[in-house]
Enzyme design. Structure first.
Site, PDB file in Angstrom:
ATOM      1  CB  THR A 188       4.240  -4.708 -15.075  1.00 22.85           C
ATOM      2  OG1 THR A 188       2.912  -4.486 -14.566  1.00 22.85           O
ATOM      3  CG2 THR A 188       4.152  -5.365 -16.437  1.00 22.85           C
TER       4      THR A 188
ATOM      5  CG  LEU B 112       2.046 -11.256  -7.158  1.00 23.44           C
ATOM      6  CD1 LEU B 112       3.527 -11.042  -7.472  1.00 23.44           C
ATOM      7  CD2 LEU B 112       1.879 -11.724  -5.723  1.00 23.44           C
TER       8      LEU B 112
ATOM      9  CB  SER C 289      -1.829  -5.944   2.716  1.00 25.77           C
ATOM     10  OG  SER C 289      -1.293  -4.795   3.320  1.00 25.77           O
TER      11      SER C 289
ATOM     12  CD  GLU D  13      -2.715   0.124   5.183  1.00 24.70           C
ATOM     13  OE1 GLU D  13      -1.499   0.091   5.485  1.00 24.70           O
ATOM     14  OE2 GLU D  13      -3.421   1.133   5.338  1.00 24.70           O
TER      15      GLU D  13
ATOM     16  CE1 TYR E  13      -3.646  -2.390  -1.415  1.00 26.99           C
ATOM     17  CE2 TYR E  13      -3.211  -2.251   0.941  1.00 26.99           C
ATOM     18  CZ  TYR E  13      -2.937  -2.796  -0.296  1.00 26.99           C
ATOM     19  OH  TYR E  13      -1.964  -3.761  -0.419  1.00 26.99           O
TER      20      TYR E  13
ATOM     21  CG  HIS F 284       7.449  -6.660   0.485  1.00 29.34           C
ATOM     22  ND1 HIS F 284       6.234  -6.911   1.098  1.00 29.34           N
ATOM     23  CD2 HIS F 284       7.267  -6.881  -0.830  1.00 29.34           C
ATOM     24  CE1 HIS F 284       5.359  -7.269   0.194  1.00 29.34           C
ATOM     25  NE2 HIS F 284       5.949  -7.253  -0.994  1.00 29.34           N
TER      26      HIS F 284
HETATM   27  P1  NAP Z   1       2.859  -2.730  -7.378  1.00 26.09           P
HETATM   28  O1  NAP Z   1       4.301  -2.518  -7.648  1.00 26.09           O
HETATM   29  O2  NAP Z   1       1.961  -1.555  -7.190  1.00 26.09           O
HETATM   30  O3  NAP Z   1       2.280  -3.632  -8.572  1.00 26.09           O
HETATM   31  C1  NAP Z   1       0.896  -3.766  -8.791  1.00 26.09           C
HETATM   32  C2  NAP Z   1       0.683  -4.568 -10.070  1.00 26.09           C
HETATM   33  O4  NAP Z   1      -0.724  -4.719 -10.283  1.00 26.09           O
HETATM   34  C3  NAP Z   1       1.249  -3.912 -11.341  1.00 26.09           C
HETATM   35  O5  NAP Z   1       1.785  -4.918 -12.165  1.00 26.09           O
HETATM   36  C4  NAP Z   1      -0.003  -3.328 -11.983  1.00 26.09           C
HETATM   37  O6  NAP Z   1       0.094  -3.188 -13.376  1.00 26.09           O
HETATM   38  C5  NAP Z   1      -1.007  -4.418 -11.635  1.00 26.09           C
HETATM   39  N1  NAP Z   1      -2.397  -3.990 -11.800  1.00 26.09           N
HETATM   40  C6  NAP Z   1      -2.993  -2.908 -11.240  1.00 26.09           C
HETATM   41  N2  NAP Z   1      -4.292  -2.860 -11.612  1.00 26.09           N
HETATM   42  C7  NAP Z   1      -4.513  -3.927 -12.401  1.00 26.09           C
HETATM   43  C8  NAP Z   1      -5.648  -4.421 -13.092  1.00 26.09           C
HETATM   44  N3  NAP Z   1      -6.831  -3.806 -13.034  1.00 26.09           N
HETATM   45  N4  NAP Z   1      -5.523  -5.555 -13.814  1.00 26.09           N
HETATM   46  C9  NAP Z   1      -4.329  -6.194 -13.900  1.00 26.09           C
HETATM   47  N5  NAP Z   1      -3.226  -5.761 -13.285  1.00 26.09           N
HETATM   48  C10 NAP Z   1      -3.314  -4.647 -12.537  1.00 26.09           C
HETATM   49  O7  NAP Z   1       2.670  -3.659  -6.082  1.00 26.09           O
HETATM   50  P2  NAP Z   1       3.746  -4.563  -5.304  1.00 26.09           P
HETATM   51  O8  NAP Z   1       4.429  -3.730  -4.294  1.00 26.09           O
HETATM   52  O9  NAP Z   1       4.509  -5.356  -6.278  1.00 26.09           O
HETATM   53  O10 NAP Z   1       2.762  -5.510  -4.481  1.00 26.09           O
HETATM   54  C11 NAP Z   1       2.266  -6.731  -5.038  1.00 26.09           C
HETATM   55  C12 NAP Z   1       0.972  -7.099  -4.326  1.00 26.09           C
HETATM   56  O11 NAP Z   1       1.226  -7.288  -2.938  1.00 26.09           O
HETATM   57  C13 NAP Z   1      -0.131  -6.071  -4.394  1.00 26.09           C
HETATM   58  O12 NAP Z   1      -1.351  -6.770  -4.433  1.00 26.09           O
HETATM   59  C14 NAP Z   1      -0.013  -5.313  -3.095  1.00 26.09           C
HETATM   60  O13 NAP Z   1      -1.256  -4.742  -2.750  1.00 26.09           O
HETATM   61  C15 NAP Z   1       0.387  -6.437  -2.169  1.00 26.09           C
HETATM   62  N6  NAP Z   1       1.205  -6.059  -0.992  1.00 26.09           N
HETATM   63  C16 NAP Z   1       2.318  -5.313  -1.161  1.00 26.09           C
HETATM   64  C17 NAP Z   1       3.107  -5.020  -0.069  1.00 26.09           C
HETATM   65  C18 NAP Z   1       4.359  -4.204  -0.205  1.00 26.09           C
HETATM   66  O14 NAP Z   1       4.873  -3.729   0.822  1.00 26.09           O
HETATM   67  N7  NAP Z   1       4.912  -4.056  -1.413  1.00 26.09           N
HETATM   68  C19 NAP Z   1       2.750  -5.512   1.212  1.00 26.09           C
HETATM   69  C20 NAP Z   1       1.611  -6.291   1.320  1.00 26.09           C
HETATM   70  C21 NAP Z   1       0.841  -6.581   0.218  1.00 26.09           C
HETATM   71  P3  NAP Z   1       0.692  -1.829 -14.070  1.00 26.09           P
HETATM   72  O15 NAP Z   1       2.172  -2.064 -14.149  1.00 26.09           O
HETATM   73  O16 NAP Z   1       0.017  -1.845 -15.384  1.00 26.09           O
HETATM   74  O17 NAP Z   1       0.320  -0.679 -13.188  1.00 26.09           O
HETATM   75  O1  G4F Z   2       5.073   3.786   1.831  1.00 25.38           O
HETATM   76  P1  G4F Z   2       3.639   3.930   2.138  1.00 25.38           P
HETATM   77  O2  G4F Z   2       2.803   4.667   1.149  1.00 25.38           O
HETATM   78  O3  G4F Z   2       3.097   2.455   2.403  1.00 25.38           O
HETATM   79  P2  G4F Z   2       1.822   1.889   3.189  1.00 25.38           P
HETATM   80  O4  G4F Z   2       0.722   2.872   3.237  1.00 25.38           O
HETATM   81  O5  G4F Z   2       2.319   1.348   4.488  1.00 25.38           O
HETATM   82  O6  G4F Z   2       1.358   0.698   2.229  1.00 25.38           O
HETATM   83  C1  G4F Z   2       2.290  -0.210   1.670  1.00 25.38           C
HETATM   84  O7  G4F Z   2       2.438  -1.308   2.534  1.00 25.38           O
HETATM   85  C2  G4F Z   2       1.248  -2.101   2.725  1.00 25.38           C
HETATM   86  C3  G4F Z   2       1.628  -3.229   3.692  1.00 25.38           C
HETATM   87  O8  G4F Z   2       1.470  -2.795   5.009  1.00 25.38           O
HETATM   88  C4  G4F Z   2       0.817  -2.626   1.377  1.00 25.38           C
HETATM   89  F1  G4F Z   2      -0.267  -3.432   1.521  1.00 25.38           F
HETATM   90  C5  G4F Z   2       0.515  -1.483   0.447  1.00 25.38           C
HETATM   91  O9  G4F Z   2       0.144  -2.003  -0.842  1.00 25.38           O
HETATM   92  C6  G4F Z   2       1.769  -0.638   0.309  1.00 25.38           C
HETATM   93  O10 G4F Z   2       2.743  -1.409  -0.357  1.00 25.38           O
HETATM   94  O11 G4F Z   2       3.456   4.673   3.549  1.00 25.38           O
HETATM   95  C7  G4F Z   2       4.102   4.207   4.717  1.00 25.38           C
HETATM   96  C8  G4F Z   2       3.929   5.229   5.837  1.00 25.38           C
HETATM   97  C9  G4F Z   2       2.491   5.717   6.018  1.00 25.38           C
HETATM   98  O12 G4F Z   2       2.186   5.733   7.388  1.00 25.38           O
HETATM   99  C10 G4F Z   2       2.514   7.134   5.482  1.00 25.38           C
HETATM  100  O13 G4F Z   2       1.581   8.010   6.101  1.00 25.38           O
HETATM  101  O14 G4F Z   2       4.703   6.383   5.509  1.00 25.38           O
HETATM  102  C11 G4F Z   2       3.939   7.534   5.801  1.00 25.38           C
HETATM  103  N1  G4F Z   2       4.431   8.658   4.976  1.00 25.38           N
HETATM  104  C12 G4F Z   2       4.999   9.792   5.476  1.00 25.38           C
HETATM  105  N2  G4F Z   2       5.296  10.612   4.472  1.00 25.38           N
HETATM  106  C13 G4F Z   2       4.367   8.759   3.653  1.00 25.38           C
HETATM  107  C14 G4F Z   2       4.913   9.992   3.325  1.00 25.38           C
HETATM  108  N3  G4F Z   2       3.912   7.890   2.706  1.00 25.38           N
HETATM  109  C15 G4F Z   2       4.026   8.271   1.408  1.00 25.38           C
HETATM  110  N4  G4F Z   2       3.620   7.409   0.455  1.00 25.38           N
HETATM  111  N5  G4F Z   2       4.530   9.492   1.050  1.00 25.38           N
HETATM  112  C16 G4F Z   2       4.990  10.390   1.970  1.00 25.38           C
HETATM  113  O15 G4F Z   2       5.435  11.489   1.634  1.00 25.38           O
END
Ligand code: NAP
Ligand code: G4F
Length: 329
Positions: free
Chosen positions: A12, A84, A129, A131, A153, A183
């Protein structure tokens, strides 16, 4: 082989929606793990937006509930498992460190155990990640750059990452880990900075608000499009040999510049609308992330196809449409 079956946890979420679409388009039977919610009307909003709701079989389950995960895997008998699901918002991980550890860290171990018990031949993808690089040890990060997590995290993701490597080395699992850099997309959660900006820009353009409060504008990220990045996940599981890959664009951009691009897209200037609010600063910051995707290019033939400018434009346009239609996501 007949129809391939895939099980996606986090179906989701943003990536779950794009990956479901990619796999369905390729003829897969797609199953997803659904965490129970009292708000049934919003749970599949992303799957609806991308046009795949109703084409996926959803199974009740939670990453923290091992016996439930085993049952789902026994029922689905997946050829490919994409883990995921996570508590994925870095800022919240300081407020909920133990939950983040349980879901994002131990949850991955639960998935690996469920696969080991119920379907050890499945191919496994772990959503690692960038991160995990945290306080970066090299200016451009690759698969060999040492990790230095800077948030609960990131520490949880590091545990999940090494458990994936360990199950590959211990049990011969076909388990791969994608070290994905940030992304984004129109399906990005509203709390993440890019979507917060594009939603804010659209609201300001439509006269619904005047100011946008942000935190650290100097942080820089290597931002790509989720639609491109889920292809890399799939490609990893099509290889003969499992491995770990950095997935990134190779370009890094400050939050400030993302913001300027988004405001410029609608003919506005960010300095007239953005205010800095300390509430959005973090106890420990990841100042810069900049990935080297050379291995993914060489071994998977993968490259990021969407430019930052295209990404910003697509997100702002989607938010304008959504707000005009009074849709919520
Ligand atoms: P997201 O939009 O936050 O989606 C997270 C998903 O995990 C949602 O479907 C959520 O369900 C589900 N979830 C949370 N807690 C759960 C639990 N206890 N049991 C089962 N499902 C659970 O994340 P995303 O951006 O698609 O990212 C996908 C994955 O890649 C994550 O693991 C994230 O940490 C990792 N990642 C993301 C990025 C990025 O930039 N997007 C980069 C690197 C790694 P609900 O809908 O019910 O909340
Ligand atoms: O968009 P962010 O919250 O993403 P962040 O912390 O980089 O994490 C995301 O990317 C990770 C991969 O590197 C994933 F693993 C993780 O699950 C997630 O998808 O913040 C990006 C940057 C940070 O440095 C934050 O301090 O933006 C800066 N920022 C500045 N103002 C803000 C804000 N972030 C958020 N969320 N909200 C603000 O108002």
């Amino acid at each position: 082989m007949g129809t391939k079956r895939a099980l996606i946890t986090g179906v989701t979420g943003q990536d779950g929606a794009y990956l479901s679409k990619l796999l369905l388009d390729q003829g897969y039977e797609v199953h997803g793990l659904l965490r129970r919610s009292a708000s049934a009307d919003v749970i599949d909003a992303r799957l609806k937006w991308i046009g795949v709701a109703g084409k996926i079989t959803l199974h009740d389950g939670n990453l923290t509930d091992l016996s439930g995960l085993i049952r789902v895997i026994q029922e689905v008998r997946p050829h490919e498992v994409y883990n995921l699901a996570a508590q994925s918002f870095v800022k919240s991980s300081w407020q909920q460190p133990l939950l983040t550890g349980n879901v994002t860290g131990m949850g991955a171990a639960n998935m690996l155990e469920a696969v080991r018990i119920a379907a050890p031949e499945s191919r496994f993808y772990q959503a690692s990640s960038s991160e995990m690089y945290g306080l970066i040890q090299e200016p451009i990060q690759s698969e060999t750059t040492p990790f230095y997590p800077r948030s609960p995290y990131a520490a949880a993701k590091l545990y999940a990452h090494w458990m994936t490597v360990n199950y590959r080395e211990s049990f011969g699992f076909h388990a791969s880990s994608g070290i994905l850099f940030n992304h984004e997309s129109p399906l990005r959660g509203i709390e993440f900075v890019t979507r917060k900006i594009t939603d804010g820009v659209a609201r300001i353009k439509l006269g619904m608000q005047d100011k946008l409060a942000l935190g650290n504008l100097d942080a820089t990220r290597d931002w790509g499009h989720a639609r491109d990045y889920v292809k890399a996940m799939w490609l990893m599981l099509q290889q003969d040999t499992p491995d770990d890959y950095v997935v990134a664009t190779g370009r890094t951009t400050p939050v400030r510049e993302f913001c300027e691009l988004a405001f410029a897209h609608v003919g506005l200037k960010m300095e007239n609308h953005v205010v800095v609010d300390e509430r959005y600063l973090r106890p420990a910051e990841v100042d810069v992330l900049h990935g080297n995707p050379a291995k993914a290019k060489q071994k998977l033939g993968w490259v990021a196809e969407t430019s930052l400018e295209q990404l910003v434009a697509e997100m702002v346009e989607a938010d304008l449409v959504r707000l005009k239609r009074q849709e919520h996501l």
